[in-house]
Design an enzyme around this catalytic site. Structure first.
Site, PDB file in Angstrom:
ATOM      1  N   SER A  12      -0.335  30.906   4.098  1.00  0.00           N
ATOM      2  CA  SER A  12       1.112  31.030   4.055  1.00  0.00           C
ATOM      3  C   SER A  12       1.897  30.797   2.928  1.00  0.00           C
ATOM      4  CB  SER A  12       1.683  30.086   5.191  1.00  0.00           C
ATOM      5  OG  SER A  12       1.427  28.725   4.694  1.00  0.00           O
ATOM      6  N   LYS A  13       2.836  30.904   2.590  1.00  0.00           N
ATOM      7  CA  LYS A  13       3.681  30.717   1.435  1.00  0.00           C
ATOM      8  C   LYS A  13       3.368  29.267   0.833  1.00  0.00           C
ATOM      9  CE  LYS A  13       6.647  33.283  -0.956  1.00  0.00           C
ATOM     10  NZ  LYS A  13       7.002  34.559  -0.342  1.00  0.00           N
ATOM     11  N   ARG A  14       3.459  28.291   1.852  1.00  0.00           N
ATOM     12  CA  ARG A  14       3.032  26.963   1.413  1.00  0.00           C
ATOM     13  C   ARG A  14       1.735  26.850   0.962  1.00  0.00           C
ATOM     14  NH1 ARG A  14       3.458  22.731   5.712  1.00  0.00           N
ATOM     15  NH2 ARG A  14       2.806  21.106   4.511  1.00  0.00           N
ATOM     16  N   TYR A  15       0.933  27.654   1.455  1.00  0.00           N
ATOM     17  CA  TYR A  15      -0.620  27.188   0.961  1.00  0.00           C
ATOM     18  C   TYR A  15      -1.061  28.335   0.164  1.00  0.00           C
ATOM     19  CZ  TYR A  15      -0.830  23.851   4.482  1.00  0.00           C
ATOM     20  OH  TYR A  15      -0.490  22.614   5.259  1.00  0.00           O
ATOM     21  N   VAL A  23       1.213  32.788  -2.561  1.00  0.00           N
ATOM     22  CA  VAL A  23       2.440  32.889  -3.693  1.00  0.00           C
ATOM     23  C   VAL A  23       1.836  33.768  -4.597  1.00  0.00           C
ATOM     24  CG1 VAL A  23       3.766  31.716  -5.522  1.00  0.00           C
ATOM     25  CG2 VAL A  23       3.132  30.603  -3.090  1.00  0.00           C
TER      26      VAL A  23
END
Ligand code: GLU
Length: 425
Positions: free
Chosen positions: A199-202, A205
């Site tokens: 995800s964006k958090r992991y 990016v």
């Protein structure tokens, strides 16, 4: 000859997963003295954007994955049409309106000898007829993928595991065209630390965002290598040149790879602290500017001293601005919470005394600062450690950082005395 390709669709930025696919293709080509093709899969004119394409090319260059050939699928529509027409003429495909569709032959065994996953068997009866050309005249993904891989003489298709389900369909297209099927290597998925999708958090990016945050390309490339592969002997830090010598597709793990930002930061730190200080100073200038921090009043030597002090612990270039803003600002702002916790009336009194002693000092250095500090602690019956936090907060507005005495030396006599003397509870 070994020939591989990275085939991004410019419908989004280059992410960690795509960058790792590009890396493994590039490493394999270099390891085998082969060729690395970059193919922009921009057939979807609605979703493909110039901006994404440019970012993908820029990021690949930044990472150092130079390609030997570059193609754009949007410029090859005639080629796809020609081959679809051939399948029509041979009766292997039929028209439905303007669309051209491949007839699926049932009961065919389809075997993939995947270099990473081993043998995978499919039955063509599970597959539907395949659209080759859509009614709007654009080619379908699997069809142009096959036509291009064949015409570009790709020997190995190295791509993400999410494409495994496309492989039997593509093999049936090869068979219809009477073309040789390439070898396949499907790379393991990359997951977040909680086992979920990236995800964006992991780490989902854009590569260009990592660049903006102050990761160096060498560290990111090194980190990407470890997502599914390892140089062996517990080695983790390795240059592309050394990795290429050891790299083989067969040694890539089947199991999913876990993205760890912490590990990426650890590697980035290793690369940053290896840089010569003057080079690091140069790399940090734009970071300071971006954060509105003015270093013009500092001499080259002062700046080098600051960078030297933080070099060992930097995880990114950007974090420097956050950690060291106090050295560039005239006034610092101490949060209410930090004040409440560390700047007690008792501490204020000691800090004011320290200010007077600093002001009265002759030559001011880290050593002199330490002497003053320890003298006061001893005279007042404090442990030095009890005074470190109040002084650190008063001088930097932070409760962590490198040696307090080095910080005092960096701030210099005047600023140290001023910050200590004006502190209030
Ligand atoms: N354009 C496809 C993607 O971005 C690549 C497919 C392939 O590598 O065959 O996922």
């Amino acid at each position: 000859m070994i020939k591989v390709r990275f085939a991004p669709s410019p419908t989004g930025y280059l992410h960690i997963g795509g960058a790792r696919t590009a890396l493994f293709n590039w490493m394999y080509a270099r390891a085998q003295d082969g060729k690395f093709v970059l193919r922009i899969e921009d057939t979807d004119q609605q979703r493909s954007k110039k901006e994404y394409e440019e970012e993908i090319l820029r990021s690949l260059k930044w990472l150092g994955f130079e390609w030997d050939e570059l193609y754009y699928q949007s410029r090859r529509f005639d080629i796809y049409r020609e081959h679809a027409q051939r399948l029509l003429d041979e009766g292997k495909a039929y028209k439905e309106g303007e669309a051209i569709i491949l007839k699926m032959i049932p009961d065919q065994e389809i075997k993939i000898f995947d270099l990473i996953r081993g043998e995978i068997t499919f039955d063509s009866s599970e597959l539907k007829d395949q659209v080759l050309m859509k009614s709007d005249g654009s080619p379908a993904y699997s069809f142009c993928c096959v036509v291009d891989d064949a015409l570009m003489e790709i020997s190995h298709v190295v791509r993400g595991e999410d494409h495994i389900s496309n492989t039997p369909k593509q093999i049936m297209i090869y068979r219809a065209l009477d073309w040789k099927v390439p070898k396949y290597a499907h790379l393991p998925l990359i997951m977040g630390e909680d086992g979920s999708r990236l995800s964006k958090r992991y780490g989902a990016v854009a590569v260009s965002d990592y660049q903006k945050q102050g990761y160096v390309a060498e560290a990111l490339v090194n980190y990407l290598m470890l997502l599914g592969w390892s140089p062996g002997n517990n080695q983790e830090k390795i240059s592309p040149e050394a990795a290429i010598k050891k790299f083989s597709l067969k040694k890539i793990n089947k199991a999913g790879a876990v993205f760890s930002l912490e590990k990426l930061q650890w590697l980035n730190n290793l690369y940053l602290k290896e840089l010569e200080t003057p080079q690091l100073v140069e790399m940090l200038q734009p970071v300071l500017e971006e954060h509105g921090l003015d270093a013009s009043e500092l001499s080259g030597q002062e700046m080098a001293n600051i960078v030297q002090l933080y070099k060992g612990r930097l995880t990114t270039l950007n974090i420097f601005a956050e950690w060291v803003d106090y050295a560039f600002l005239r006034d610092i702002e101490i949060s209410g919470e930090m004040k409440h916790k560390h700047i007690t009336p008792e501490a204020v009194e000691v800090l004011h005394e320290m200010a007077r002693k600093v002001e009265a000092a002759g030559d001011f250095s880290a050593l002199e600062a330490e002497k003053i500090f320890k003298g006061i602690a001893e005279a007042r019956g404090f442990k030095a450690s009890q005074l470190v936090l109040p002084a650190r907060v008063a001088l930097t507005a932070k409760d962590v950082g490198p040696s307090l005495f080095e910080i005092m030396a960096i701030l210099g006599k005047e600023r140290t005395a001023k910050r200590l003397s004006t502190i209030s509870a």
